[in-house]
Design a protein around this motif. Structure first.
Motif, PDB file in Angstrom:
ATOM      1  N   LEU A 120       0.836  -1.206   0.000  1.00  0.00           N
ATOM      2  CA  LEU A 120       0.000   0.000   0.000  1.00  0.00           C
ATOM      3  C   LEU A 120       0.868   1.252   0.000  1.00  0.00           C
ATOM      4  O   LEU A 120       0.615   2.202  -0.758  1.00  0.00           O
ATOM      5  N   LEU A 121       1.896   1.259   0.849  1.00  0.00           N
ATOM      6  CA  LEU A 121       2.802   2.403   0.920  1.00  0.00           C
ATOM      7  C   LEU A 121       3.587   2.548  -0.376  1.00  0.00           C
ATOM      8  O   LEU A 121       3.727   3.664  -0.904  1.00  0.00           O
ATOM      9  N   TYR A 122       4.090   1.436  -0.894  1.00  0.00           N
ATOM     10  CA  TYR A 122       4.868   1.474  -2.139  1.00  0.00           C
ATOM     11  C   TYR A 122       4.007   1.983  -3.297  1.00  0.00           C
ATOM     12  O   TYR A 122       4.450   2.817  -4.093  1.00  0.00           O
ATOM     13  N   ASP A 123       2.765   1.492  -3.384  1.00  0.00           N
ATOM     14  CA  ASP A 123       1.868   1.922  -4.455  1.00  0.00           C
ATOM     15  C   ASP A 123       1.504   3.393  -4.325  1.00  0.00           C
ATOM     16  O   ASP A 123       1.310   4.083  -5.325  1.00  0.00           O
ATOM     17  N   PHE A 124       1.410   3.868  -3.076  1.00  0.00           N
ATOM     18  CA  PHE A 124       1.119   5.297  -2.879  1.00  0.00           C
ATOM     19  C   PHE A 124       2.243   6.147  -3.460  1.00  0.00           C
ATOM     20  O   PHE A 124       1.989   7.136  -4.167  1.00  0.00           O
ATOM     21  N   ILE A 125       3.499   5.784  -3.161  1.00  0.00           N
ATOM     22  CA  ILE A 125       4.641   6.527  -3.694  1.00  0.00           C
ATOM     23  C   ILE A 125       4.710   6.376  -5.214  1.00  0.00           C
ATOM     24  O   ILE A 125       4.946   7.346  -5.939  1.00  0.00           O
ATOM     25  N   ARG A 126       4.487   5.161  -5.691  1.00  0.00           N
ATOM     26  CA  ARG A 126       4.586   4.891  -7.133  1.00  0.00           C
ATOM     27  C   ARG A 126       3.524   5.640  -7.932  1.00  0.00           C
ATOM     28  O   ARG A 126       3.843   6.317  -8.914  1.00  0.00           O
ATOM     29  N   VAL A 127       2.275   5.537  -7.509  1.00  0.00           N
ATOM     30  CA  VAL A 127       1.163   6.104  -8.282  1.00  0.00           C
ATOM     31  C   VAL A 127       1.025   7.600  -8.071  1.00  0.00           C
ATOM     32  O   VAL A 127       0.921   8.375  -9.033  1.00  0.00           O
ATOM     33  N   ASN A 128       1.019   8.035  -6.813  1.00  0.00           N
ATOM     34  CA  ASN A 128       0.677   9.423  -6.491  1.00  0.00           C
ATOM     35  C   ASN A 128       1.845  10.392  -6.574  1.00  0.00           C
ATOM     36  O   ASN A 128       1.631  11.604  -6.599  1.00  0.00           O
ATOM     37  N   ILE A 129       3.058   9.874  -6.574  1.00  0.00           N
ATOM     38  CA  ILE A 129       4.224  10.763  -6.677  1.00  0.00           C
ATOM     39  C   ILE A 129       5.025  10.454  -7.940  1.00  0.00           C
ATOM     40  O   ILE A 129       5.137  11.303  -8.830  1.00  0.00           O
ATOM     41  N   ALA A 130       5.577   9.240  -8.023  1.00  0.00           N
ATOM     42  CA  ALA A 130       6.500   8.918  -9.114  1.00  0.00           C
ATOM     43  C   ALA A 130       5.830   8.965 -10.481  1.00  0.00           C
ATOM     44  O   ALA A 130       6.214   9.764 -11.353  1.00  0.00           O
ATOM     45  N   GLU A 131       4.815   8.139 -10.689  1.00  0.00           N
ATOM     46  CA  GLU A 131       4.193   8.070 -12.014  1.00  0.00           C
ATOM     47  C   GLU A 131       3.353   9.300 -12.316  1.00  0.00           C
ATOM     48  O   GLU A 131       3.259   9.724 -13.477  1.00  0.00           O
TER      49      GLU A 131
END
Length: 270
Positions: free
Chosen positions: A79-90
Motif C-alpha cells: 500500500l505504501l509502495y503503491d502510494f509513492i509509485r502512483v501518487n508521486i513517481a508516475e
C-alpha cells in the motif's frame, strides 16, 4: 546541575528546583562510544543505527515471503509502495520514468519517516533528522540524482538548458543565468536540508518545553503551580500528535520535492 528524565522526553530541572528551558545543546550530546576517535558515536548516532536496522528488518520481514494473496505486513508495505509509485513517481514523471525512480523515492520516504518519528518514541525522545548530518546527506543524494537524470536525458546540454532558458532575450541572460544557477544548483539542496532540519528541531524543542514544564510544575514548583501541570501536559500530548503529522508530512514533502526536481531535469525545455 542535575537533569531529571521524564517518561516522554528530557527535562531540564536543576537540583535547586529552578526550571531551565531546553537549549540547542541537546542536539550535541556527549560521546557514548569511541570518544575522541573518527568513529565516535553519541546517543543520536546510536539511534540512527537502531532505526536503520529496524527499517531494514521491517522491509525484509514484509517482503521475504511474497504471496499472491498478501498477508497484513505485505499488504501495508504494498500500500505504501503503491502510494509513492502512483501518487508521486508516475503522476509527476510518467509511467516509464516513474518506474525507474520509484525505488529511490520509496527509500527516501521510508528512511526520512523513520528518522523523523523517533522524536515521539519514548526512550529515543529526539528526531535523528534534527541534526544536520542526515538532512544534508539526503539532500546531496537528491542533488546528485536530479543532475544525473538531466545529463542522462539531455547530455551536457542539460546545463545549457538549465542556465540559459529558451525564449529569453540574450541580454537578459546577464541577470537570468546567475539566478537560475543559484536557484537550481545552490538553493535546492540548501532548502531541502534546512526545511527538514528546522521542522524537526522546532518540534523537539516544543515537546521538551511542554514536558519539562509539566515535570517542574508537578514535582518542583509546588503549591498552586501543581494545577498548571495538567495544562502543560495536555499541550505536550497535543504537540506529540502534531509532531507525528509533521514527521509524515516532512517525509512526503522531501520525496515530493525530490521528484519535482527530477521532473524538471527530465523536461525537454527548462
Amino acid at each position: 546541575m542535575t537533569h531529571a528524565l521524564t517518561p516522554l522526553t528530557t527535562s531540564f530541572v536543576a537540583a535547586d528546583g529552578e526550571f531551565h528551558a531546553p537549549s540547542i545543546s541537546e542536539f550535541f550530546p556527549d560521546a557514548v562510544f569511541f570518544a575522541g576517535t573518527p568513529f565516535e558515536l553519541n546517543r543520536i548516532g546510536l539511534i540512527r543505527i537502531v532505526v536503520a536496522i529496524a527499517i531494514v528488518l521491517v522491509l525484509w520481514l514484509g517482503t521475504r515471503k511474497l504471496k499472491l494473496v498478501p498477508g497484513r505486513g505485505q499488504s501495508l508495505l504494498e500500500l505504501l509502495y503503491d502510494f509513492i509509485r502512483v501518487n508521486i513517481a508516475e503522476d509527476m514523471l510518467g509511467k516509464k520514468d516513474g518506474q525507474r525512480f520509484v525505488p529511490l523515492l520509496f527509500t527516501i520516504f521510508v528512511v526520512t519517516l523513520g528518522f523523523n518519528i523517533t522524536g515521539i518514541i519514548p526512550g529515543f525522545n529526539i528526531a535523528v533528522s534534527s541534526t544536520i548530518g542526515f538532512p544534508l546527506v539526503l539532500a546531496v543524494v537528491a542533488y546528485i540524482v536530479f543532475i544525473y537524470a538531466g545529463i542522462k536525458k539531455n547530455g551536457l546540454g542539460y546545463f545549457k538548458a538549465a542556465l540559459f532558458p529558451a525564449g529569453v532575450p540574450k541580454l537578459m541572460y546577464v541577470l537570468v543565468t546567475p539566478i537560475e544557477f543559484l536557484s537550481t544548483f545552490i538553493i535546492r539542496p540548501v532548502s531541502l536540508t534546512l526545511r527538514l532540519l528546522m521542522n524537526m528541531v522546532a518540534g523537539h524543542l516544543i515537546l521538551v518545553l511542554c514536558f519539562s514544564a509539566t515535570w517542574f510544575f508537578l514535582f518542583s514548583a509546588g503549591g498552586l503551580f501543581t494545577l498548571i501541570a495538567p495544562v502543560t501536559f495536555a499541550f505536550g500530548f497535543a504537540f506529540t500528535l502534531f509532531e507525528l503529522l509533521v514527521a509524515v508530512l516532512q517525509a512526503y514533502i522531501f520525496t515530493l520535492l525530490t521528484t519535482a526536481y527530477i521532473q524538471s531535469s527530465l523536461a525537454e525545455e527548462h
